[in-house]
Design an enzyme around this catalytic site. Structure first.
Site, PDB file in Angstrom:
ATOM      1  N   SER A  49    -124.496 -17.233 -11.344  1.00 18.60           N
ATOM      2  CA  SER A  49    -123.870 -17.961 -10.243  1.00 18.60           C
ATOM      3  C   SER A  49    -123.218 -17.029  -9.230  1.00 18.60           C
ATOM      4  O   SER A  49    -122.920 -17.435  -8.106  1.00 18.60           O
ATOM      5  CB  SER A  49    -122.827 -18.947 -10.777  1.00 18.60           C
ATOM      6  N   GLY A 231    -125.634 -22.304 -11.101  1.00 15.76           N
ATOM      7  CA  GLY A 231    -126.432 -21.375 -10.312  1.00 15.76           C
ATOM      8  C   GLY A 231    -125.816 -21.118  -8.949  1.00 15.76           C
ATOM      9  O   GLY A 231    -124.883 -21.814  -8.531  1.00 15.76           O
ATOM     10  N   GLY A 233    -125.884 -20.407  -4.605  1.00 12.46           N
ATOM     11  CA  GLY A 233    -126.520 -20.953  -3.413  1.00 12.46           C
ATOM     12  C   GLY A 233    -125.945 -22.273  -2.956  1.00 12.46           C
ATOM     13  O   GLY A 233    -125.011 -22.830  -3.552  1.00 12.46           O
ATOM     14  N   CYS A 259    -121.933 -27.636 -12.908  1.00 16.85           N
ATOM     15  CA  CYS A 259    -121.751 -26.756 -11.753  1.00 16.85           C
ATOM     16  C   CYS A 259    -122.769 -27.077 -10.659  1.00 16.85           C
ATOM     17  O   CYS A 259    -122.682 -28.126 -10.033  1.00 16.85           O
ATOM     18  CB  CYS A 259    -121.831 -25.296 -12.198  1.00 16.85           C
ATOM     19  N   PHE A 260    -123.751 -26.213 -10.414  1.00 19.03           N
ATOM     20  CA  PHE A 260    -124.779 -26.494  -9.413  1.00 19.03           C
ATOM     21  C   PHE A 260    -125.508 -27.780  -9.757  1.00 19.03           C
ATOM     22  O   PHE A 260    -125.898 -28.563  -8.876  1.00 19.03           O
ATOM     23  CB  PHE A 260    -125.749 -25.313  -9.346  1.00 19.03           C
ATOM     24  N   GLN A 263    -123.668 -30.750  -8.388  1.00 18.72           N
ATOM     25  CA  GLN A 263    -123.884 -30.928  -6.953  1.00 18.72           C
ATOM     26  C   GLN A 263    -125.258 -31.537  -6.673  1.00 18.72           C
ATOM     27  O   GLN A 263    -125.404 -32.396  -5.797  1.00 18.72           O
ATOM     28  CB  GLN A 263    -123.742 -29.575  -6.254  1.00 18.72           C
ATOM     29  N   PHE A 304    -119.180 -24.723  -3.547  1.00 20.53           N
ATOM     30  CA  PHE A 304    -119.536 -25.984  -2.909  1.00 20.53           C
ATOM     31  C   PHE A 304    -119.051 -27.132  -3.786  1.00 20.53           C
ATOM     32  O   PHE A 304    -118.783 -26.951  -4.980  1.00 20.53           O
ATOM     33  CB  PHE A 304    -121.047 -26.088  -2.699  1.00 20.53           C
ATOM     34  N   HIS A 351    -117.517 -25.364 -16.215  1.00 24.29           N
ATOM     35  CA  HIS A 351    -118.346 -24.773 -17.260  1.00 24.29           C
ATOM     36  C   HIS A 351    -117.804 -25.123 -18.640  1.00 24.29           C
ATOM     37  O   HIS A 351    -116.881 -24.460 -19.130  1.00 24.29           O
ATOM     38  CB  HIS A 351    -118.399 -23.252 -17.100  1.00 24.29           C
ATOM     39  N   GLU A 353    -119.187 -24.495 -21.399  1.00 26.60           N
ATOM     40  CA  GLU A 353    -119.526 -23.461 -22.386  1.00 26.60           C
ATOM     41  C   GLU A 353    -118.487 -22.353 -22.421  1.00 26.60           C
ATOM     42  O   GLU A 353    -118.193 -21.802 -23.477  1.00 26.60           O
ATOM     43  CB  GLU A 353    -120.916 -22.884 -22.090  1.00 26.60           C
TER      44      GLU A 353
END
Length: 399
Positions: A49, A231, A233, A259-260, A263, A304, A351, A353
Protein backbone atom coordinates in the site's frame (compact mmCIF):
# COMPACT_ATOMS: atom_id res chain seq x y z
CA UNK A 1 28.30 4.04 12.11
CA UNK A 2 25.97 6.81 10.93
CA UNK A 3 26.60 7.95 7.37
CA UNK A 4 27.80 11.51 6.91
CA UNK A 5 27.08 11.91 3.18
CA UNK A 6 24.70 14.83 2.61
CA UNK A 7 21.08 14.41 1.54
CA UNK A 8 18.05 16.69 1.24
CA UNK A 9 14.29 16.17 1.39
CA UNK A 10 12.40 18.63 -0.83
CA UNK A 11 8.63 19.14 -0.65
CA UNK A 12 6.68 20.52 -3.60
CA UNK A 13 5.87 23.73 -1.68
CA UNK A 14 9.61 24.48 -1.62
CA UNK A 15 10.28 23.41 1.97
CA UNK A 16 13.72 21.79 2.35
CA UNK A 17 15.20 19.57 5.08
CA UNK A 18 18.93 18.87 5.02
CA UNK A 19 20.23 15.64 6.55
CA UNK A 20 22.38 12.58 5.88
CA UNK A 21 22.10 9.86 3.25
CA UNK A 22 20.43 6.66 4.44
CA UNK A 23 20.18 3.51 2.35
CA UNK A 24 20.81 3.85 -1.38
CA UNK A 25 22.23 6.96 -3.04
CA UNK A 26 20.56 8.92 -5.82
CA UNK A 27 17.15 10.54 -6.18
CA UNK A 28 13.63 9.32 -5.60
CA UNK A 29 10.20 10.88 -6.03
CA UNK A 30 6.84 10.12 -4.44
CA UNK A 31 4.03 11.39 -2.26
CA UNK A 32 5.33 12.36 1.19
CA UNK A 33 3.23 10.79 3.97
CA UNK A 34 3.83 10.13 7.65
CA UNK A 35 3.36 6.90 9.60
CA UNK A 36 2.82 7.02 13.38
CA UNK A 37 3.66 3.43 14.35
CA UNK A 38 6.17 2.99 17.15
CA UNK A 39 7.10 -0.49 15.93
CA UNK A 40 6.93 -2.66 12.83
CA UNK A 41 9.08 -0.67 10.42
CA UNK A 42 9.92 -3.80 8.41
CA UNK A 43 6.22 -4.52 7.91
CA UNK A 44 5.67 -0.90 6.87
CA UNK A 45 8.43 -1.02 4.28
CA UNK A 46 7.10 -4.22 2.72
CA UNK A 47 3.41 -3.19 2.71
CA UNK A 48 2.45 -2.75 -0.98
CA UNK A 49 0.00 0.00 0.00
CA UNK A 50 3.02 2.31 0.37
CA UNK A 51 4.01 2.00 -3.30
CA UNK A 52 4.67 5.43 -4.77
CA UNK A 53 5.12 7.08 -1.38
CA UNK A 54 8.00 8.55 0.61
CA UNK A 55 7.31 7.47 4.18
CA UNK A 56 8.23 9.74 7.09
CA UNK A 57 8.51 7.82 10.37
CA UNK A 58 7.30 9.84 13.36
CA UNK A 59 8.99 7.48 15.84
CA UNK A 60 12.46 9.01 16.36
CA UNK A 61 14.60 5.86 16.68
CA UNK A 62 14.46 3.44 13.74
CA UNK A 63 16.44 0.32 12.92
CA UNK A 64 17.42 -0.93 16.36
CA UNK A 65 15.98 -4.44 15.80
CA UNK A 66 17.45 -4.76 12.32
CA UNK A 67 15.71 -6.90 9.70
CA UNK A 68 14.95 -10.60 9.41
CA UNK A 69 13.48 -13.05 6.91
CA UNK A 70 10.23 -13.67 8.81
CA UNK A 71 8.58 -10.25 9.11
CA UNK A 72 8.25 -9.01 5.50
CA UNK A 73 4.62 -8.66 4.39
CA UNK A 74 5.36 -9.20 0.70
CA UNK A 75 8.12 -10.11 -1.72
CA UNK A 76 9.98 -6.79 -1.57
CA UNK A 77 10.21 -3.27 -0.14
CA UNK A 78 7.63 -0.99 -1.81
CA UNK A 79 8.20 2.51 -0.41
CA UNK A 80 9.64 5.03 -2.85
CA UNK A 81 11.72 6.67 -0.14
CA UNK A 82 12.32 6.53 3.61
CA UNK A 83 12.74 9.38 6.11
CA UNK A 84 13.95 8.85 9.70
CA UNK A 85 15.34 11.01 12.43
CA UNK A 86 17.81 8.78 14.32
CA UNK A 87 18.86 5.52 12.65
CA UNK A 88 20.23 2.97 15.07
CA UNK A 89 24.00 2.66 15.18
CA UNK A 90 23.83 -1.05 16.03
CA UNK A 91 21.43 -3.95 15.54
CA UNK A 92 20.25 -5.61 18.76
CA UNK A 93 17.77 -8.45 18.33
CA UNK A 94 18.23 -12.23 18.36
CA UNK A 95 16.05 -12.61 15.24
CA UNK A 96 17.97 -10.09 13.13
CA UNK A 97 20.13 -11.22 10.23
CA UNK A 98 20.99 -7.80 8.85
CA UNK A 99 20.74 -4.05 9.31
CA UNK A 100 17.96 -1.82 8.03
CA UNK A 101 20.44 0.52 6.30
CA UNK A 102 21.96 -2.36 4.34
CA UNK A 103 18.50 -3.71 3.46
CA UNK A 104 17.46 -0.31 2.09
CA UNK A 105 20.63 -0.05 0.04
CA UNK A 106 20.26 -3.59 -1.30
CA UNK A 107 16.70 -2.81 -2.41
CA UNK A 108 17.80 0.52 -3.94
CA UNK A 109 15.60 2.57 -1.60
CA UNK A 110 16.87 6.15 -1.28
CA UNK A 111 16.44 7.53 2.22
CA UNK A 112 17.44 10.39 4.47
CA UNK A 113 18.21 10.58 8.19
CA UNK A 114 19.16 13.22 10.70
CA UNK A 115 16.23 15.58 10.08
CA UNK A 116 13.44 16.72 12.39
CA UNK A 117 10.68 14.33 11.37
CA UNK A 118 8.29 16.05 13.79
CA UNK A 119 8.67 19.26 11.79
CA UNK A 120 8.03 17.39 8.53
CA UNK A 121 4.94 15.75 10.04
CA UNK A 122 3.55 19.07 11.23
CA UNK A 123 4.13 20.50 7.77
CA UNK A 124 2.22 17.65 6.13
CA UNK A 125 -0.61 17.94 8.66
CA UNK A 126 -0.91 21.67 7.98
CA UNK A 127 -0.67 21.57 4.20
CA UNK A 128 -1.64 17.98 3.35
CA UNK A 129 0.36 15.21 1.72
CA UNK A 130 2.35 16.48 -1.25
CA UNK A 131 4.87 15.43 -3.82
CA UNK A 132 8.43 15.20 -2.55
CA UNK A 133 11.90 14.06 -3.47
CA UNK A 134 14.99 12.82 -1.66
CA UNK A 135 18.34 13.71 -3.21
CA UNK A 136 21.66 12.20 -2.12
CA UNK A 137 24.99 11.32 -3.71
CA UNK A 138 25.61 13.44 -6.81
CA UNK A 139 21.96 14.54 -6.84
CA UNK A 140 22.42 16.27 -3.48
CA UNK A 141 24.64 18.80 -5.22
CA UNK A 142 21.98 19.86 -7.72
CA UNK A 143 20.79 23.45 -7.44
CA UNK A 144 17.78 23.86 -5.12
CA UNK A 145 15.74 25.26 -8.01
CA UNK A 146 16.51 22.21 -10.13
CA UNK A 147 15.59 19.82 -7.31
CA UNK A 148 12.27 21.59 -6.78
CA UNK A 149 11.52 21.48 -10.50
CA UNK A 150 12.17 17.72 -10.50
CA UNK A 151 9.81 17.25 -7.54
CA UNK A 152 7.04 19.27 -9.16
CA UNK A 153 7.36 17.22 -12.35
CA UNK A 154 6.46 14.04 -10.43
CA UNK A 155 3.07 12.36 -10.64
CA UNK A 156 0.22 13.22 -8.28
CA UNK A 157 -1.22 10.31 -6.30
CA UNK A 158 -4.76 11.30 -7.27
CA UNK A 159 -5.67 9.53 -10.50
CA UNK A 160 -2.98 6.86 -10.26
CA UNK A 161 -3.75 3.16 -10.70
CA UNK A 162 -0.85 1.27 -9.11
CA UNK A 163 -2.45 -2.16 -8.82
CA UNK A 164 -0.54 -3.66 -11.74
CA UNK A 165 2.77 -2.69 -10.15
CA UNK A 166 2.12 -4.54 -6.88
CA UNK A 167 -0.08 -7.50 -7.89
CA UNK A 168 1.13 -11.04 -8.54
CA UNK A 169 1.56 -12.05 -12.18
CA UNK A 170 0.38 -15.64 -11.67
CA UNK A 171 -2.13 -17.32 -9.38
CA UNK A 172 -0.73 -18.55 -6.06
CA UNK A 173 -2.55 -20.93 -3.73
CA UNK A 174 -2.20 -21.30 0.04
CA UNK A 175 -3.85 -24.46 1.43
CA UNK A 176 -6.53 -24.21 4.09
CA UNK A 177 -5.49 -24.93 7.66
CA UNK A 178 -7.85 -27.08 9.67
CA UNK A 179 -11.29 -27.88 8.33
CA UNK A 180 -11.53 -26.71 4.71
CA UNK A 181 -14.26 -24.15 4.09
CA UNK A 182 -13.69 -23.81 0.36
CA UNK A 183 -11.77 -21.88 -2.27
CA UNK A 184 -11.49 -18.13 -1.66
CA UNK A 185 -10.74 -15.76 -4.53
CA UNK A 186 -8.43 -12.99 -3.29
CA UNK A 187 -7.94 -10.13 -5.72
CA UNK A 188 -4.36 -9.04 -5.15
CA UNK A 189 -4.31 -5.25 -5.17
CA UNK A 190 -1.37 -5.25 -2.76
CA UNK A 191 -2.21 -8.05 -0.35
CA UNK A 192 -0.11 -8.65 2.77
CA UNK A 193 1.11 -12.06 3.88
CA UNK A 194 -0.58 -11.68 7.27
CA UNK A 195 -3.94 -11.38 5.49
CA UNK A 196 -3.34 -14.59 3.55
CA UNK A 197 -2.34 -16.38 6.77
CA UNK A 198 -5.44 -15.19 8.62
CA UNK A 199 -7.73 -16.35 5.83
CA UNK A 200 -6.02 -19.75 5.57
CA UNK A 201 -6.33 -20.15 9.35
CA UNK A 202 -10.12 -19.79 8.96
CA UNK A 203 -10.31 -22.76 6.60
CA UNK A 204 -10.11 -20.96 3.27
CA UNK A 205 -8.02 -22.35 0.43
CA UNK A 206 -6.62 -18.97 -0.55
CA UNK A 207 -6.28 -18.33 -4.29
CA UNK A 208 -4.40 -15.05 -4.77
CA UNK A 209 -5.38 -13.77 -8.21
CA UNK A 210 -3.69 -11.16 -10.43
CA UNK A 211 -5.42 -7.78 -10.48
CA UNK A 212 -6.36 -8.14 -14.16
CA UNK A 213 -8.28 -11.40 -13.70
CA UNK A 214 -11.63 -11.64 -15.50
CA UNK A 215 -14.91 -12.62 -13.88
CA UNK A 216 -14.89 -15.88 -15.86
CA UNK A 217 -11.39 -16.73 -14.61
CA UNK A 218 -12.38 -15.88 -11.05
CA UNK A 219 -15.51 -18.05 -11.18
CA UNK A 220 -13.52 -20.92 -12.70
CA UNK A 221 -12.00 -21.74 -9.30
CA UNK A 222 -15.55 -22.15 -7.94
CA UNK A 223 -15.02 -19.79 -5.01
CA UNK A 224 -17.20 -19.85 -1.93
CA UNK A 225 -16.44 -16.14 -1.47
CA UNK A 226 -14.35 -13.24 -2.76
CA UNK A 227 -11.92 -10.96 -0.92
CA UNK A 228 -10.47 -7.63 -2.10
CA UNK A 229 -7.16 -6.67 -0.47
CA UNK A 230 -5.52 -3.44 0.53
CA UNK A 231 -3.40 -1.61 -2.02
CA UNK A 232 -2.05 1.72 -3.28
CA UNK A 233 -3.53 4.26 -5.66
CA UNK A 234 -6.75 6.15 -6.29
CA UNK A 235 -9.95 4.03 -6.21
CA UNK A 236 -11.47 6.35 -8.80
CA UNK A 237 -8.84 5.08 -11.25
CA UNK A 238 -9.80 1.42 -10.74
CA UNK A 239 -13.00 1.11 -12.77
CA UNK A 240 -12.10 -2.39 -13.99
CA UNK A 241 -11.88 -3.65 -10.40
CA UNK A 242 -15.21 -2.02 -9.61
CA UNK A 243 -16.87 -3.70 -12.57
CA UNK A 244 -15.38 -7.04 -11.57
CA UNK A 245 -16.76 -6.57 -8.07
CA UNK A 246 -20.20 -5.75 -9.41
CA UNK A 247 -20.07 -9.04 -11.28
CA UNK A 248 -19.18 -10.78 -8.02
CA UNK A 249 -22.07 -9.12 -6.18
CA UNK A 250 -24.45 -10.07 -8.99
CA UNK A 251 -23.38 -13.69 -8.47
CA UNK A 252 -24.45 -13.39 -4.81
CA UNK A 253 -21.00 -14.47 -3.62
CA UNK A 254 -20.11 -13.36 -0.07
CA UNK A 255 -17.61 -10.49 -0.14
CA UNK A 256 -15.16 -8.98 2.32
CA UNK A 257 -12.85 -6.07 1.51
CA UNK A 258 -10.24 -4.21 3.52
CA UNK A 259 -8.65 -0.80 2.95
CA UNK A 260 -8.57 -0.34 -0.85
CA UNK A 261 -11.16 -3.11 -1.01
CA UNK A 262 -13.46 -1.03 1.19
CA UNK A 263 -13.19 1.92 -1.17
CA UNK A 264 -13.89 -0.29 -4.19
CA UNK A 265 -16.95 -1.82 -2.51
CA UNK A 266 -18.22 1.71 -1.90
CA UNK A 267 -17.81 2.57 -5.57
CA UNK A 268 -19.39 -0.74 -6.66
CA UNK A 269 -22.41 0.08 -4.51
CA UNK A 270 -22.62 3.50 -6.17
CA UNK A 271 -20.91 5.71 -3.58
CA UNK A 272 -18.10 8.18 -4.21
CA UNK A 273 -14.56 8.36 -2.84
CA UNK A 274 -12.29 11.30 -2.10
CA UNK A 275 -8.68 12.03 -1.14
CA UNK A 276 -7.95 12.77 2.50
CA UNK A 277 -5.72 15.77 3.30
CA UNK A 278 -2.92 13.66 4.81
CA UNK A 279 -4.46 10.21 5.26
CA UNK A 280 -4.30 7.72 8.12
CA UNK A 281 -1.11 5.72 8.59
CA UNK A 282 -0.23 4.08 11.85
CA UNK A 283 -1.23 1.39 14.34
CA UNK A 284 -3.11 3.46 16.92
CA UNK A 285 -6.27 4.71 15.19
CA UNK A 286 -9.53 4.57 17.24
CA UNK A 287 -12.58 3.29 15.37
CA UNK A 288 -16.17 2.97 16.62
CA UNK A 289 -18.11 -0.18 15.76
CA UNK A 290 -21.59 1.30 15.55
CA UNK A 291 -23.34 -2.03 16.07
CA UNK A 292 -21.61 -2.94 19.35
CA UNK A 293 -20.58 0.51 20.56
CA UNK A 294 -17.08 -0.82 21.06
CA UNK A 295 -14.04 1.34 20.29
CA UNK A 296 -11.26 -0.61 18.57
CA UNK A 297 -7.64 0.48 18.22
CA UNK A 298 -6.73 -0.32 14.63
CA UNK A 299 -3.94 -0.22 12.04
CA UNK A 300 -4.40 2.12 9.07
CA UNK A 301 -2.65 2.89 5.81
CA UNK A 302 -4.78 4.85 3.38
CA UNK A 303 -5.06 8.22 1.71
CA UNK A 304 -8.58 7.95 0.27
CA UNK A 305 -11.99 7.37 1.87
CA UNK A 306 -15.60 6.53 1.01
CA UNK A 307 -18.11 9.38 0.87
CA UNK A 308 -21.28 8.21 2.65
CA UNK A 309 -23.62 9.48 5.40
CA UNK A 310 -22.47 8.28 8.82
CA UNK A 311 -25.98 7.76 10.17
CA UNK A 312 -29.02 5.93 8.89
CA UNK A 313 -29.69 3.36 6.21
CA UNK A 314 -29.48 4.38 2.54
CA UNK A 315 -30.27 2.70 -0.75
CA UNK A 316 -27.42 1.63 -3.01
CA UNK A 317 -27.44 3.92 -6.07
CA UNK A 318 -26.40 0.90 -8.14
CA UNK A 319 -29.33 -1.26 -7.08
CA UNK A 320 -27.81 -3.50 -4.41
CA UNK A 321 -30.41 -2.73 -1.76
CA UNK A 322 -29.89 -1.16 1.62
CA UNK A 323 -26.53 -0.33 3.13
CA UNK A 324 -25.07 1.51 6.09
CA UNK A 325 -21.81 2.79 7.50
CA UNK A 326 -20.77 0.21 10.08
CA UNK A 327 -17.59 1.80 11.49
CA UNK A 328 -16.50 5.41 12.00
CA UNK A 329 -13.02 6.84 12.68
CA UNK A 330 -13.11 8.81 15.93
CA UNK A 331 -10.23 11.13 15.06
CA UNK A 332 -11.97 12.80 12.11
CA UNK A 333 -15.33 11.03 11.51
CA UNK A 334 -14.15 9.26 8.35
CA UNK A 335 -16.09 6.23 7.07
CA UNK A 336 -14.21 3.15 8.31
CA UNK A 337 -16.59 0.37 7.29
CA UNK A 338 -19.59 -0.51 5.13
CA UNK A 339 -22.26 -3.17 5.57
CA UNK A 340 -24.74 -4.19 2.90
CA UNK A 341 -28.07 -5.29 4.35
CA UNK A 342 -29.54 -7.05 1.31
CA UNK A 343 -26.49 -8.83 -0.09
CA UNK A 344 -23.71 -10.75 1.75
CA UNK A 345 -21.03 -8.06 1.63
CA UNK A 346 -19.11 -5.93 4.12
CA UNK A 347 -15.80 -4.11 4.34
CA UNK A 348 -13.56 -2.07 6.62
CA UNK A 349 -11.10 0.69 5.85
CA UNK A 350 -8.44 -0.50 8.29
CA UNK A 351 -6.23 -3.61 8.62
CA UNK A 352 -7.63 -6.40 10.83
CA UNK A 353 -4.51 -8.51 10.19
CA UNK A 354 -2.20 -5.88 11.81
CA UNK A 355 1.00 -7.94 11.83
CA UNK A 356 2.76 -5.22 13.81
CA UNK A 357 -0.02 -3.56 15.72
CA UNK A 358 -3.27 -4.09 17.64
CA UNK A 359 -5.41 -7.19 17.16
CA UNK A 360 -8.71 -5.62 18.26
CA UNK A 361 -10.26 -6.14 14.80
CA UNK A 362 -8.95 -9.65 14.07
CA UNK A 363 -12.42 -11.07 14.76
CA UNK A 364 -13.53 -9.72 11.37
CA UNK A 365 -11.92 -12.74 9.70
CA UNK A 366 -14.12 -14.96 11.87
CA UNK A 367 -17.15 -12.87 10.91
CA UNK A 368 -16.31 -13.40 7.25
CA UNK A 369 -15.98 -17.17 7.69
CA UNK A 370 -19.30 -17.26 9.57
CA UNK A 371 -20.95 -15.29 6.77
CA UNK A 372 -19.74 -17.86 4.23
CA UNK A 373 -20.96 -20.79 6.34
CA UNK A 374 -24.37 -19.20 6.75
CA UNK A 375 -24.56 -18.51 3.04
CA UNK A 376 -23.60 -22.09 2.20
CA UNK A 377 -26.15 -23.52 4.63
CA UNK A 378 -28.95 -21.42 3.21
CA UNK A 379 -28.02 -22.33 -0.38
CA UNK A 380 -27.98 -26.03 0.56
CA UNK A 381 -31.37 -25.91 2.26
CA UNK A 382 -33.05 -23.68 -0.36
CA UNK A 383 -31.32 -24.20 -3.73
CA UNK A 384 -34.33 -22.77 -5.55
CA UNK A 385 -33.57 -19.35 -4.06
CA UNK A 386 -30.38 -19.02 -6.11
CA UNK A 387 -30.63 -15.99 -8.34
CA UNK A 388 -34.25 -15.36 -7.29
CA UNK A 389 -34.43 -13.93 -3.82
CA UNK A 390 -31.10 -12.22 -3.36
CA UNK A 391 -32.41 -9.49 -1.09
CA UNK A 392 -34.24 -11.70 1.37
CA UNK A 393 -31.42 -14.23 1.57
CA UNK A 394 -28.66 -11.69 2.11
CA UNK A 395 -30.72 -9.67 4.59
CA UNK A 396 -31.07 -12.70 6.84
CA UNK A 397 -27.35 -13.47 6.53
CA UNK A 398 -26.24 -9.94 7.37
CA UNK A 399 -28.45 -9.98 10.46
Amino acid sequence: MIDTDPAVLVLEDGTRYTGRAYGARGRTLGEAVFATGMTGYQETLTDPSYAGQIVVMTAPHIGNTGVNDEDPESRRIWVSGYVVRDPSRVVSNFRANGSLADDLARNEVVGISGIDTRAVTRRLRDTGSMRAGIFSGADAALAPEQQLEIVRSGAQMAGQNLSAAVSVAEVTVTPARGERLGALAVLDLGVKQATIDNLADRGFEVHVLPQDVTLEQLLAIEPVAVFYSNGPGDPAASDDHVQLLRGVLDQELPFFGICFGNQLLGRALGLGTYKLPYGHRGINQPVLDKETGRVEITAHNHGFAVDAPLEGVIESPNGYGRLEVSHVGLNDNVVEGLRALDIPAFSVQYHPEAAAGPHDANYLFDRFADLVRTHQARRSSSPSETGVSRSATAENESN
